[in-house]
Design a protein around this motif. Structure first.
Motif, PDB file in Angstrom:
ATOM      1  N   CYS A  37       8.897 -25.082  14.124  1.00 21.06           N
ATOM      2  CA  CYS A  37       9.169 -23.967  15.018  1.00 21.06           C
ATOM      3  C   CYS A  37       8.005 -23.846  15.987  1.00 21.06           C
ATOM      4  O   CYS A  37       6.849 -23.865  15.575  1.00 21.06           O
ATOM      5  N   GLU A  39       6.445 -21.576  19.316  1.00 19.56           N
ATOM      6  CA  GLU A  39       6.540 -20.273  19.970  1.00 19.56           C
ATOM      7  C   GLU A  39       5.826 -20.297  21.315  1.00 19.56           C
ATOM      8  O   GLU A  39       4.675 -20.731  21.411  1.00 19.56           O
ATOM      9  N   TRP A  75      17.805 -24.339  17.762  1.00 15.22           N
ATOM     10  CA  TRP A  75      18.079 -22.940  18.076  1.00 15.22           C
ATOM     11  C   TRP A  75      16.963 -22.372  18.938  1.00 15.22           C
ATOM     12  O   TRP A  75      15.865 -22.906  18.981  1.00 15.22           O
ATOM     13  N   ARG A  77      15.347 -18.441  20.007  1.00 14.89           N
ATOM     14  CA  ARG A  77      15.367 -16.999  19.759  1.00 14.89           C
ATOM     15  C   ARG A  77      14.361 -16.348  20.709  1.00 14.89           C
ATOM     16  O   ARG A  77      13.171 -16.631  20.639  1.00 14.89           O
ATOM     17  N   SER A  78      14.858 -15.490  21.598  1.00 19.18           N
ATOM     18  CA  SER A  78      13.991 -14.803  22.552  1.00 19.18           C
ATOM     19  C   SER A  78      13.936 -13.329  22.209  1.00 19.18           C
ATOM     20  O   SER A  78      14.925 -12.738  21.780  1.00 19.18           O
ATOM     21  N   GLY A  79      12.778 -12.748  22.430  1.00 17.16           N
ATOM     22  CA  GLY A  79      12.618 -11.326  22.188  1.00 17.16           C
ATOM     23  C   GLY A  79      11.330 -10.833  22.800  1.00 17.16           C
ATOM     24  O   GLY A  79      10.269 -11.414  22.570  1.00 17.16           O
ATOM     25  N   CYS A  83       9.279 -16.498  22.923  1.00 15.07           N
ATOM     26  CA  CYS A  83      10.466 -17.323  22.726  1.00 15.07           C
ATOM     27  C   CYS A  83      10.146 -18.340  21.641  1.00 15.07           C
ATOM     28  O   CYS A  83       9.147 -19.054  21.727  1.00 15.07           O
ATOM     29  N   GLU A  84      10.962 -18.385  20.594  1.00 10.20           N
ATOM     30  CA  GLU A  84      10.795 -19.356  19.520  1.00 10.20           C
ATOM     31  C   GLU A  84      11.889 -20.401  19.621  1.00 10.20           C
ATOM     32  O   GLU A  84      13.039 -20.064  19.908  1.00 10.20           O
TER      33      GLU A  84
END
Length: 112
Positions: A37, A39, A75, A77-79, A83-84
């Motif tokens: 993963c 980031e 995959w 995943r943004s937040g 962003c990961e």
């Protein structure tokens, strides 16, 4: 999703470069023999199943030279301000350095 992993993911403080996605550095959050993963501190646009090269710059305590992996995005995943991106490892051209780094991370996680 994370509980069904085949291989243990080990936390790391290494830096990562994926020039096909973004020119700057990212944080390599975790690593296993099958995936990792990464980031970023900003949104990065990448589609799932995109192949690319991932260069890993291990922390200096590991005493392992930088190495590359051929990975494929799984995959995103943004937040907020980060962003990961989850990657599956397809090929490790310098497998010895990669395996040494995973072994080092496993040792470090059990000795802390």
């Amino acid at each position: 999703m994370f509980d069904n992993r085949r291989s243990t993911r080990y936390p790391t403080i290494a830096r990562a470069l994926v020039p096909e996605i973004f020119e700057g550095e990212a944080l390599l959050k975790d690593l296993s023999i099958t995936g990792c993963c990464v980031e970023y501190t900003m949104f990065v646009d990448i589609k799932p199943n995109t192949p690319c090269k991932l260069q890993i710059l291990p922390d200096s305590a590991a005493k392992i030279a930088p190495f590359e992996l051929l990975v494929e995005s799984r995959w995103v995943r943004s937040g907020g301000y980060s962003c990961e991106i989850g990657f599956t490892i397809a090929v490790s051209p310098k497998g010895r350095d990669f395996q040494r780094y995973v072994d080092y991370l496993a040792w470090r996680s059990t000795s802390v």
